[in-house]
Design an enzyme around this catalytic site. Structure first.
Site, PDB file in Angstrom:
ATOM      1  CG  ASP A  43      13.766  -0.723   4.173  1.00 16.66           C
ATOM      2  OD1 ASP A  43      14.863  -1.104   4.000  1.00 16.66           O
ATOM      3  OD2 ASP A  43      13.327  -1.870   4.360  1.00 16.66           O
ATOM      4  CB  ALA A  44      11.858   3.662   8.762  1.00 22.20           C
ATOM      5  CG  ASP A  47      10.745   4.193   2.483  1.00 19.70           C
ATOM      6  OD1 ASP A  47      11.321   4.369   1.473  1.00 19.70           O
ATOM      7  OD2 ASP A  47       9.865   3.165   3.377  1.00 19.70           O
ATOM      8  CD  GLU A 126      -2.713 -22.530 -13.304  1.00 22.02           C
ATOM      9  OE1 GLU A 126      -1.384 -21.918 -13.677  1.00 22.02           O
ATOM     10  OE2 GLU A 126      -3.108 -22.593 -14.148  1.00 22.02           O
ATOM     11  CE  LYS A 128      -6.964 -18.381  -5.226  1.00 27.31           C
ATOM     12  NZ  LYS A 128      -6.002 -17.898  -4.361  1.00 27.31           N
ATOM     13  CG  ASP A 130      -1.430 -17.465   0.036  1.00 27.51           C
ATOM     14  OD1 ASP A 130      -2.096 -16.107  -0.534  1.00 27.51           O
ATOM     15  OD2 ASP A 130      -1.227 -17.864   1.188  1.00 27.51           O
ATOM     16  NE  ARG A 149      -6.675  -9.787  -8.172  1.00 29.78           N
ATOM     17  CZ  ARG A 149      -7.083 -10.663  -7.888  1.00 29.78           C
ATOM     18  NH1 ARG A 149      -7.066 -11.296  -8.539  1.00 29.78           N
ATOM     19  NH2 ARG A 149      -7.059 -10.600  -6.683  1.00 29.78           N
ATOM     20  CD  GLU A 184      -0.587 -15.172  -7.181  1.00 29.29           C
ATOM     21  OE1 GLU A 184      -1.648 -14.549  -6.265  1.00 29.29           O
ATOM     22  OE2 GLU A 184      -1.026 -14.949  -8.479  1.00 29.29           O
ATOM     23  CE1 TYR A 236      -2.568 -16.848 -12.952  1.00 28.93           C
ATOM     24  CE2 TYR A 236      -0.947 -16.970 -12.112  1.00 28.93           C
ATOM     25  CZ  TYR A 236      -2.066 -16.261 -12.328  1.00 28.93           C
ATOM     26  OH  TYR A 236      -2.600 -14.893 -10.984  1.00 28.93           O
ATOM     27  CE  LYS A 300      -6.384 -20.890 -14.874  1.00 23.26           C
ATOM     28  NZ  LYS A 300      -5.162 -20.186 -15.290  1.00 23.26           N
ATOM     29  CE  LYS A 324      -8.520 -20.330  -1.265  1.00 24.82           C
ATOM     30  NZ  LYS A 324      -9.539 -19.317  -1.257  1.00 24.82           N
ATOM     31  CB  CYS A 429     -27.345  -0.533  18.795  1.00 29.23           C
ATOM     32  SG  CYS A 429     -26.219   0.188  18.036  1.00 29.23           S
ATOM     33  CB  CYS A 432     -27.206   4.670  18.984  1.00 27.89           C
ATOM     34  SG  CYS A 432     -28.512   3.257  18.224  1.00 27.89           S
ATOM     35  CB  CYS A 447     -28.572  -1.030  15.657  1.00 28.50           C
ATOM     36  SG  CYS A 447     -29.212   0.679  15.661  1.00 28.50           S
ATOM     37  CB  CYS A 453     -26.750   4.175  14.288  1.00 28.17           C
ATOM     38  SG  CYS A 453     -25.179   3.394  15.551  1.00 28.17           S
TER      39      CYS A 453
END
Length: 706
Positions: A43-44, A47, A126, A128, A130, A149, A184, A236, A300, A324, A429, A432, A447, A453
């Site tokens: 791929d690299a 590309d 429903e 969620k 990932d 999104r 998703e 969904y 919902k 969650k 700090c 600084c 700080c 800083c």
């Protein structure tokens, strides 16, 4: 390819020959990869060739070939994805972590709608997923656009990639003329394992988890790479519609399934919090055997008419929430505690851990919050972890809060080294050497150095150029660090005087590593393009403590222009006066945020820095809400007393949607007072000032049909 001719030094003849070579190489690679499933390069390398082709075409546009690789499936890597503006914003969800949070969610919904506790209110529940959110736009049954999104308002155009996913139909029948399906993109556990095995066999980088693999695959700049990745899609939700799908959430999901979309079979209708939590437990018990990653359950409101009444906050819908799953845990050794200084001067302790896998992700760092947390105390001074402090060398339990941010949950004292010393939090700090002060009532030590800083200055500048702020193409975190170290940019206004201070600026910049004449020119042009910028982005870019992206939008929508915003905040006095009351009347702005905002505008050095920045900008007026023939557009209204036919929150949201400004107190600027029973002092003050006053029935009659 070290013997390749530099693009900057190419003649026109050399460029034409190179474009011919690249077209032949890439065509062969496409045939082998997409047609024969037998790639001739990784791929690299692929590309890199496409990037070189695009850069030559950019320098010699008249040499672009009819069979240019940049016109084939996918976009040229150097160009990135096109941007898509969502007709209906793609928002995130609020989170619930405990059963009590679910009950409180239901209570809030009922209170907002004015429903009694015993009224029937159904929800869908429903899993969620990932994965990566994707929006699919169909017109007359044909898929015409797919977008990520992004920031909720603007995403990436990944149409070519979405067309390679077998779960996504290219054509549908029986749908509304315009249908925007949302869902998703994900990868199953088995497909993920097989992909990583292929990556390992090819000597390529392996993915940390299925979510990263799915996201990386969907965002490939070459759709043929996406096509080779085993992506799936659950539908969904929906966005822009020319006609409703159904009257309920569940009905709409069933309609999507009938149209040919994959919907999650575990979606269920639940009557109230108890049933929602029961289904959550059921899904949680199946989590390990589903074959794909989920990180919770989404609830919902089922009735779409009620969803419309509930509406949205700045970044989340009121009618939905994500419950969650408990964070996953692992034990490992704490190797060091390091202090990072943020843009507000906060000293944040970070745990450096012996790498450990938590929830499928290798974790080597975790947040330690603040000095109290290290000492075994919470924000109220009460003991946590049974009062056990955290020390370098400890064996610690790590979890991922909301399956995202690694944190330390516990310490195994039995494994604590005998020479482990109690951690002493720094009082100066580390960047600084300025005093690090902890104000009374504040859990964080900060700080006092301000812009002197380096850490604060650099972090403020990084924030200023971040995606939700100025988003200057070619000027990211790495470039900010470089320019700060060189002394070129020390405060925000310096960005916009770069070209002026350097003349053309190009010669000095192009001689730096990683820069050429084209990239330098592009940077200065990109900076100039951002002189004209929206009000909400400017407010967010200032990096004022407690004023985040959503708050910046609220402030921009309320004040409209920079002049109005600057005048109001400058005139505001903390804790008193009309301007202060008006600031607090903004839904979502509290006393802490308002105090931070007013303080920033009243501090000499910080205010001067803001003024110097604004002098280089053309700050655009915030877009006014679409209010049609609203009778209250532009007017300031105040609600007082008891409203009997709608809740106060609903009345306020309705007024703002019609273009009115809802204030918390009556003043000479008030146009209309809506007074219910028990109005009291506000009604008297309105009478004294001659402000028009109507009752709730008058208000409903006024806005009827608007």
């Amino acid at each position: 390819m070290s013997d390749e001719i530099s693009i900057d030094s190419m003649t026109k003849e050399q460029a034409a020959a190179e474009l011919a070579r690249l077209a032949s190489l890439l065509a062969g690679a496409n045939t082998a990869y997409h047609g024969g499933d037998d790639p001739v390069m990784n791929d690299a390398a692929y590309d890199a060739l496409k990037r070189r082709n695009a850069e030559i075409e950019a320098r010699f546009p008249d040499l672009k070939r009819g069979d240019s690789p940049s016109e084939q499936v996918g976009a040229a890597p150097s160009d990135g994805f096109g941007k898509v503006r969502h007709v209906v914003r793609m928002l995130s969800l609020g989170n619930a972590f405990e059963d009590e949070d679910v009950t409180e969610f239901d209570t809030r919904i009922r209170k907002y709608l004015g429903l009694p506790a015993d009224a029937t209110l159904s929800y869908t529940a429903e899993p969620k997923i990932d994965g990566l959110s994707l929006s699919l736009r169909y017109e007359n049954g044909t898929l015409v656009q797919a977008a990520t999104r992004g920031d909720g308002e603007e995403g990436e155009n990944v149409t070519a990639n979405a067309l390679t996913i077998t779960d996504i139909p290219h054509q549908i029948t029986g749908a509304p003329e315009v249908l925007e399906v949302r869902g998703e993109v994900y990868m199953s556990h088995q497909d993920f394992a097989d992909l990583n095995a292929r990556q390992a066999e090819a000597g390529q980088k392996q993915f940390a988890n299925p979510r990263n693999a799915a996201a990386g695959s969907l965002r490939q700049l070459d759709a043929t790479i996406t096509a080779a990745r085993p992506l799936r899609f659950f539908a969904y939700a929906w966005g822009d519609l020319s006609a409703p799908l159904a009257e309920t959430q569940m009905g709409a999901i069933e309609r999507l399934a009938a149209l040919g979309f994959s919907t999650n079979p575990l979606t269920k209708l639940c009557d109230g919090p108890a049933a929602m939590i029961d289904h959550y437990r059921s899904i949680e018990a199946q989590r390990a055997t589903l074959g794909y990653d989920i990180d919770g359950v989404v609830y919902k409101v089922n009735d779409l008419a009620l969803q419309a009444r509930l509406g949205f906050r700045s970044t989340t819908p009121r009618w939905a929430i994500a419950h969650k799953f408990p964070a996953e845990l692992a034990w490992t050794r704490l190797e060091n505690i390091e202090i990072q200084v943020g843009r507000t001067g906060a000293l944040s302790p970070v745990a450096r851990l012996h790498p450990v896998t938590v929830g499928g992700v290798v974790v080597s760092n975790a947040t330690l919050h603040n000095e109290d947390y290290i000492a075994g105390l919470d924000s109220k001074g009460q003991t946590i972890r049974d009062g056990k402090d955290i020390r370098v060398g400890d064996w610690v339990q790590v979890y991922r809060a909301g399956d995202v941010i690694p944190k330390i949950a516990d310490v195994d004292l039995k494994k604590r080294p005998q020479d482990a010393e109690k951690y002493e939090f720094p009082t100066v700090c580390p960047e600084c050497d300025s005093d690090a002060i902890r104000e009374e009532g504040d859990a964080v030590r900060r700080c006092s150095g301000g812009m002197v800083c380096p850490a604060q200055a650099v972090e403020k500048l990084k924030h200023l150029v971040s995606r939700a702020a100025f988003d200057i193409e070619g000027l990211g975190a790495k470039q900010v660090e470089q320019f700060y170290a060189d002394g070129w940019v020390r405060e925000p206004a310096d960005i916009f005087t770069l070209r002026e201070r350097f003349g053309s600026g190009i010669q000095q910049l192009k001689n730096r590593e990683g820069w050429g004449e084209k990239s330098a020119t592009n940077l200065f042009n990109a900076i100039d393009e951002r002189r004209k910028i929206g009000l909400s982005r400017v407010v967010f870019a200032l990096g004022i403590r407690h004023v985040g992206e959503s708050a910046s939008s609220l402030l921009a929508n309320r004040y409209g222009t920079w002049a109005a915003f600057e005048a109001a905040i400058t005139a505001a006095q903390i804790g008193e006066g009309t301007e202060w009351d008006d600031l607090l009347a903004i839904d979502g702005v509290g006393a802490v945020m308002a105090t931070s905002l007013v303080t920033a505008f009243h501090q000499g050095a910080e205010r001067d820095m803001i003024d110097r920045l604004i002098a280089h900008l053309d700050v655009q007026e915030a877009a006014a809400p679409a209010v049609g023939d609203s009778p209250v557009a532009g007017k300031t209204v105040v609600f007082t007393g008891t409203l009997e036919k709608m809740t106060r929150a609903e009345a306020k949201a309705r007024a703002e949607a019609l273009g009115a400004k809802v204030a918390g107190s009556v003043s000479a600027k008030t146009d209309l007072l809506i007074a219910g029973p028990g109005a009291g002092s506000k009604a008297k003050k309105a009478a004294d000032l001659g402000v028009e006053t109507i009752d709730e029935d008058g208000w409903l009659a006024l806005i009827d049909g608007a």
